[in-house]
Scaffold this motif. Sequence first.
Motif, PDB file in Angstrom:
ATOM      1  N   CYS A 146       0.836  -1.206   0.000  1.00  0.00           N
ATOM      2  CA  CYS A 146       0.000   0.000   0.000  1.00  0.00           C
ATOM      3  C   CYS A 146       0.874   1.261   0.000  1.00  0.00           C
ATOM      4  O   CYS A 146       1.839   1.353   0.749  1.00  0.00           O
ATOM      5  CB  CYS A 146      -0.935   0.004   1.207  1.00  0.00           C
ATOM      6  N   THR A 147       0.522   2.209  -0.865  1.00  0.00           N
ATOM      7  CA  THR A 147       1.297   3.445  -0.956  1.00  0.00           C
ATOM      8  C   THR A 147       0.641   4.556  -0.141  1.00  0.00           C
ATOM      9  O   THR A 147       1.110   5.683  -0.136  1.00  0.00           O
ATOM     10  CB  THR A 147       1.399   3.905  -2.418  1.00  0.00           C
ATOM     11  N   ASN A 148      -0.449   4.238   0.521  1.00  0.00           N
ATOM     12  CA  ASN A 148      -1.196   5.284   1.210  1.00  0.00           C
ATOM     13  C   ASN A 148      -1.821   4.747   2.505  1.00  0.00           C
ATOM     14  O   ASN A 148      -3.037   4.828   2.707  1.00  0.00           O
ATOM     15  CB  ASN A 148      -2.285   5.808   0.253  1.00  0.00           C
ATOM     16  N   CYS A 165      -4.955   1.081   2.673  1.00  0.00           N
ATOM     17  CA  CYS A 165      -6.089   1.952   2.337  1.00  0.00           C
ATOM     18  C   CYS A 165      -7.177   1.214   1.556  1.00  0.00           C
ATOM     19  O   CYS A 165      -8.344   1.566   1.634  1.00  0.00           O
ATOM     20  CB  CYS A 165      -5.607   3.167   1.539  1.00  0.00           C
ATOM     21  N   GLY A 166      -6.773   0.194   0.799  1.00  0.00           N
ATOM     22  CA  GLY A 166      -7.759  -0.532  -0.003  1.00  0.00           C
ATOM     23  C   GLY A 166      -8.128   0.188  -1.290  1.00  0.00           C
ATOM     24  O   GLY A 166      -8.917  -0.325  -2.080  1.00  0.00           O
ATOM     25  N   LYS A 167      -7.576   1.397  -1.482  1.00  0.00           N
ATOM     26  CA  LYS A 167      -8.012   2.199  -2.641  1.00  0.00           C
ATOM     27  C   LYS A 167      -6.882   2.561  -3.597  1.00  0.00           C
ATOM     28  O   LYS A 167      -7.138   2.895  -4.754  1.00  0.00           O
ATOM     29  CB  LYS A 167      -8.651   3.498  -2.138  1.00  0.00           C
ATOM     30  N   CYS A 168      -5.653   2.518  -3.118  1.00  0.00           N
ATOM     31  CA  CYS A 168      -4.556   2.920  -4.003  1.00  0.00           C
ATOM     32  C   CYS A 168      -4.381   1.880  -5.115  1.00  0.00           C
ATOM     33  O   CYS A 168      -4.954   0.788  -5.058  1.00  0.00           O
ATOM     34  CB  CYS A 168      -3.262   3.093  -3.207  1.00  0.00           C
ATOM     35  N   CYS A 199      -3.268  -1.548  -3.785  1.00  0.00           N
ATOM     36  CA  CYS A 199      -4.335  -2.250  -3.056  1.00  0.00           C
ATOM     37  C   CYS A 199      -5.368  -2.816  -4.025  1.00  0.00           C
ATOM     38  O   CYS A 199      -5.794  -3.964  -3.898  1.00  0.00           O
ATOM     39  CB  CYS A 199      -5.014  -1.312  -2.061  1.00  0.00           C
TER      40      CYS A 199
END
Length: 311
Positions: free
Chosen positions: A51-53, A60-63, A66
């Motif tokens: 994860c980068t965020n 985050c589940g959104k980057c 992820c």
Amino acid sequence: MENLTEMQPVVFRQLQNSFTSHRLAHAYLFEGDQGTGKEVMAQWFAQHLFCTNLQNGYPCGKCNNCVRIKEQEHPDVFEIKPEGQTIKVDQMRALQSELSKSGFETNKKVVIIQKAETMNVNSANSLLKFLEEPPQGLTLLLLTQALGKILPTIRSRCQVIHFQALSAEKLQQRLLADGITLKTAELLASLTNSYAKAVEFSNDEWFNEARQAIAQWFDYLSQQDLQAFIYVQKKLIKLFKEKDQQALAFEILRYYVKETRDALLLSDEKKALAYNRLLEEVLLSGQKLAANVAFQNVAEQLTLHAVKLHA
Ligand SMILES: [Zn+2]
């Protein structure tokens, strides 16, 4: 993530602590029944690494990373599952050559091995090489429902993480989410705490017939109908032939009796008491069966007791 904290709170905390304290092992063995969240946890673990965020220390589940991990499209996350019955050595060799290729996006790699117990000896030996000299940046996640079938040499090189079986309530929720009716979900959750077993039961023709037969028998017993006696000979002894099937017969009956008793507790205490005594008889029947009394005898004795109890 919500789902994971709820499903496997202990494992979740344990792994999250390893991340925050930077004490990750090279290899983990996720051990537990089907449906206990091992796959989702493995995915979450990979997201944690890439994860980068991170949000408050959680993926985050959104980057981009992820999302690609969730879609199983991340180039540095590899997944191996049995081809047919086993994980073959060719699959391990292909993995090895993939891993040795350069040009990866990061210096981290994750390998998730599903149903690790299906590795044959050659595959397991091939895996052992990774475990003995883990390549820089590689994390192995082995998933298994059968810890006893994992070679001790592999097991001892992994950190074993135990995934707990679901509580009856959670199992019921999962079955409901699968579209199984409430009554069936309740019955299944009373018979097993294994999601895999519950699903197997619900798809099993014999089980569904058995369940209907016991429901019918229970009706006769409730009405003190002596057909209950005939029903044992006519139907039950033909349907419940194996020892484990016979034990299941009393477990299913126990569910029906208990359910009826509980429903009566508020409205008709006297009747509830009769069902409570029947419940004791059912438990006793299970014990007799376990002590090798013949199924037909146990079932007939129970029938006679039930008719007397309600008289
Ligand atoms: Zn992310």
